[in-house]
Structures are given as structure tokens and as C-alpha cells.
Design an enzyme around this catalytic site. Structure first.
Site, PDB file in Angstrom:
ATOM      1  N   ASP A  71       2.696  13.470   0.359  1.00 43.14           N
ATOM      2  CA  ASP A  71       2.141  13.026   1.485  1.00 43.14           C
ATOM      3  C   ASP A  71       2.975  12.138   2.415  1.00 43.14           C
ATOM      4  O   ASP A  71       4.438  13.033   1.779  1.00 43.14           O
ATOM      5  CB  ASP A  71       0.647  11.718   1.919  1.00 43.14           C
ATOM      6  CG  ASP A  71       0.801  10.940   0.393  1.00 43.14           C
ATOM      7  OD1 ASP A  71       2.403  11.026  -0.228  1.00 43.14           O
ATOM      8  OD2 ASP A  71       0.694  10.239   0.437  1.00 43.14           O
ATOM      9  N   ASN A 106      -7.671   0.938  -1.418  1.00 45.67           N
ATOM     10  CA  ASN A 106      -9.224   0.848  -1.104  1.00 45.67           C
ATOM     11  C   ASN A 106      -9.333   2.551  -1.419  1.00 45.67           C
ATOM     12  O   ASN A 106     -10.328   2.422  -0.305  1.00 45.67           O
ATOM     13  CB  ASN A 106      -8.906   0.999   0.762  1.00 45.67           C
ATOM     14  CG  ASN A 106      -7.767   1.974   1.473  1.00 45.67           C
ATOM     15  OD1 ASN A 106      -7.057   3.231   0.386  1.00 45.67           O
ATOM     16  ND2 ASN A 106      -7.199   2.104   2.180  1.00 45.67           N
ATOM     17  N   HIS A 126      -7.989   5.762  -1.501  1.00 46.78           N
ATOM     18  CA  HIS A 126      -7.341   6.214  -1.378  1.00 46.78           C
ATOM     19  C   HIS A 126      -6.456   6.875  -2.037  1.00 46.78           C
ATOM     20  O   HIS A 126      -6.551   6.482  -2.712  1.00 46.78           O
ATOM     21  CB  HIS A 126      -6.342   6.211  -0.055  1.00 46.78           C
ATOM     22  CG  HIS A 126      -5.545   5.418   0.085  1.00 46.78           C
ATOM     23  ND1 HIS A 126      -4.881   4.859   0.919  1.00 46.78           N
ATOM     24  CD2 HIS A 126      -4.449   5.166  -0.701  1.00 46.78           C
ATOM     25  CE1 HIS A 126      -3.385   4.289   0.759  1.00 46.78           C
ATOM     26  NE2 HIS A 126      -3.779   4.781   0.046  1.00 46.78           N
ATOM     27  N   GLU A 151      -7.758   8.102   3.842  1.00 46.64           N
ATOM     28  CA  GLU A 151      -8.352   7.491   3.677  1.00 46.64           C
ATOM     29  C   GLU A 151      -9.690   6.559   3.955  1.00 46.64           C
ATOM     30  O   GLU A 151     -10.509   7.898   3.995  1.00 46.64           O
ATOM     31  CB  GLU A 151      -8.127   6.441   5.376  1.00 46.64           C
ATOM     32  CG  GLU A 151      -6.431   6.481   5.363  1.00 46.64           C
ATOM     33  CD  GLU A 151      -5.603   5.504   4.853  1.00 46.64           C
ATOM     34  OE1 GLU A 151      -6.211   4.992   3.711  1.00 46.64           O
ATOM     35  OE2 GLU A 151      -4.952   4.564   5.301  1.00 46.64           O
TER      36      GLU A 151
HETATM   37  C1  GLP Z   1       0.313   5.294  -0.949  1.00 44.03           C
HETATM   38  C2  GLP Z   1       0.856   6.205  -1.149  1.00 44.03           C
HETATM   39  C3  GLP Z   1      -0.551   7.207  -2.094  1.00 44.03           C
HETATM   40  C4  GLP Z   1      -0.321   6.142  -3.127  1.00 44.03           C
HETATM   41  C5  GLP Z   1      -1.001   4.816  -2.983  1.00 44.03           C
HETATM   42  C6  GLP Z   1      -0.656   3.361  -4.004  1.00 44.03           C
HETATM   43  O1  GLP Z   1       0.236   4.312   0.334  1.00 44.03           O
HETATM   44  N1  GLP Z   1      -0.124   7.248  -0.244  1.00 44.03           N
HETATM   45  O2  GLP Z   1       0.032   8.184  -2.949  1.00 44.03           O
HETATM   46  O3  GLP Z   1      -1.170   6.842  -4.690  1.00 44.03           O
HETATM   47  O4  GLP Z   1      -0.774   4.319  -1.858  1.00 44.03           O
HETATM   48  O5  GLP Z   1       0.186   3.085  -4.032  1.00 44.03           O
HETATM   49  P1  GLP Z   1       0.723   1.959  -5.434  1.00 44.03           P
HETATM   50  O6  GLP Z   1       1.172   2.713  -5.990  1.00 44.03           O
HETATM   51  O7  GLP Z   1       2.507   1.502  -4.473  1.00 44.03           O
HETATM   52  O8  GLP Z   1      -0.204   1.393  -4.848  1.00 44.03           O
END
Ligand code: GLP
Length: 243
Positions: A67, A136, A138, A143
Site C-alpha cells: 500500500d 481493527n 485491516h 479497512e
Molecule cells: C498500517 C499499514 C498496514 C500495517 C498495519 C499495522 O496502517 N497500512 O500494512 O500492517 O497498519 O501497522 P503496525 O505494524 O505499525 O501496527
């Protein structure tokens, strides 16, 4: 789903770094799908160290990231492209020609999403897709909601996801873009193998819902249950609700 639980995130990172390094050594033209976020940081550090220790050749590897924020590109602090360049691509000597990335500054975002799916297909598909998970539920930036868009698409980010990303923007929520481009669940599920990483107690509920809950667009990660080769690499805290 195959679940591995590690005492702490350092052990998880070391095990995963060994797994990926072994894969690249055995199959130098591997196509990797990669996540950003805090969770993979120790893994990327260990992968760089292990790669240097082994003298691993990355020149044939292809990468595709999950992403990117709309409006941001490699030159922008806060962009996922910049994150990856600094943490992984530059340290491993992975050249721009080996890197697939959604371009958040593309003029036609829909066309950019289609281009990206075609680029993954042209590379032969993703051999190993690594994933984080949002608190959440995702995946990438798919989302939770009433529906999911299966193809790679433009996303309006939920407030909680924007807040979780503020740390990449100096803690300033107002600087976090409101939209992103994300590989869709269909593209993710086409990967030949998937490893999801989760660490910390704040991920325990999402992990439980993804693994034990019903398939629901309210927990995009639950769709991973449809894939035949999914492993979860968890620390003890993220696994605490799996019993
Ligand atoms: C982000 C990214 C995801 C990631 C997730 C968890 O917003 N878009 O690809 O896996 O949220 O992030 P973190 O590892 O910082 O908890």
C-alpha cells in the site's frame, strides 16, 4: 492456518529473517510481497544483518509493497516507499527496477491500481506475501466495513488507521493523508504463500477474530482463512486470546 508463537518479537524477527533468507538463497528470483508498519521493523533489521553475514544476492529478487498513501511518493517523508527504501531496499542493494510500488502521486489512481495488478501478474505472481495486521483487523489498507473491494483500489482511511500512522508523520495526525492505495484482498489471496506477523497485546483481539472468527468484511484479515498456505508469526502477547 499454521501458528508459531515466539517469546518476544526479537525471536520472531530472527526466525522470519532466517526463513526469508533461506528462500532467497534457494530461489534467487523470488517475488516478495512486503508490508510497512512498526511490526516488521525488527524483522527488516535482522534480515539486513543476516543477509550481510551470509553475503546473500538480492539482484534477482522482485518486491511488491501492499500500500501507499495518496499524494505521497519516494521523495516524501511519511511515504511507505521512503520507509522501504531506508529500511530495506537501500541496505540490501535492491535497485528501483526490482521494486514494485503503488504510486500515490499517479494522475489516474484507478489506472494505477490496474497497472499494479498487471505488474504483479507479469512478474509471475507473489511467492511469499508478508503481512502486518491493523488493530481493527485491516490488512494492507483493506479497512473494515460493510463491504470489501476485492481488487487493488483507492481507500478512504478510517480515523483509527490514520491515528495509527501518525508516528510516520512526526506524530501530527493532520499530516496523515486521508486516502491510500491498497492491494485488495483478491490480489493478496493470489499469493502462493502468506505469513502474517503480529506483536503486542493491542493486536490480540484482531488476531483472534482473524483466526477464530467468522469470515466477515468487519475483519478483513478473516479472509485469510480461505488461503491454503497461511502462517502466523506471533509474539506471546498477540497470541494471548488464542487459548
Ligand atoms: C498500517 C499499514 C498496514 C500495517 C498495519 C499495522 O496502517 N497500512 O500494512 O500492517 O497498519 O501497522 P503496525 O505494524 O505499525 O501496527
Amino acid at each position: 492456518m499454521h501458528i508459531s508463537v515466539f517469546d518476544h518479537e526479537g525471536a520472531l524477527a530472527a526466525a522470519l529473517a532466517t526463513r526469508v533468507a533461506d528462500l532467497v538463497a534457494a530461489r534467487p528470483a523470488t517475488v516478495l510481497g512486503l508490508p510497512t508498519g512498526r511490526t516488521p521493523l525488527p524483522f527488516y533489521e535482522q534480515l539486513v544483518a543476516l543477509s550481510r553475514a551470509r553475503g546473500l544476492d538480492w539482484s534477482e529478487v522482485r518486491t511488491f509493497n501492499l500500500d501507499e498513501f495518496v499524494g505521497l511518493g519516494a521523495g516524501d517523508p511519511g511515504s511507505y516507499r521512503r520507509f522501504m527504501e531506508e529500511r530495506l531496499f537501500a541496505p540490501l542493494g535492491i535497485a528501483p527496477g526490482q521494486v514494485g510500488f503503488l504510486d500515490g502521486r499517479a494522475g489516474d489512481l484507478e489506472a494505477e491500481c490496474a497497472r499494479y495488478e498487471a505488474a504483479i501478474a507479469a512478474a509471475g505472481g507473489i511467492d511469499l506475501q508478508l503481512l502486518g495486521i491493523g488493530a481493527n483487523g485491516h490488512i494492507g489498507f483493506n479497512e473494515p466495513g460493510d463491504h470489501l473491494e476485492a481488487p487493488t483500489h483507492v481507500v478512504t482511511l478510517l480515523a483509527r488507521s490514520r491515528a495509527a500512522n501518525a508516528l510516520w508523520f512526526g506524530g501530527e495526525l493532520a499530516r496523515v493523508p486521508g486516502q491510500a492505495l491498497s492491494m485488495g484482498m483478491a490480489a493478496i489471496l493470489r499469493s502462493r504463500e502468506i505469513i502474517l506477523l503480529a506483536t503486542g497485546a493491542e493486536k490480540a483481539e484482531a488476531v483472534q477474530a482473524a483466526v477464530r472468527g467468522p469470515l466477515t468484511t468487519r475483519v478483513p484479515a478473516s479472509f485469510l482463512q480461505l488461503h491454503p498456505r497461511v502462517s502466523l508469526f506471533l509474539d506471546a502477547e498477540a497470541a494471548e486470546r488464542l487459548g
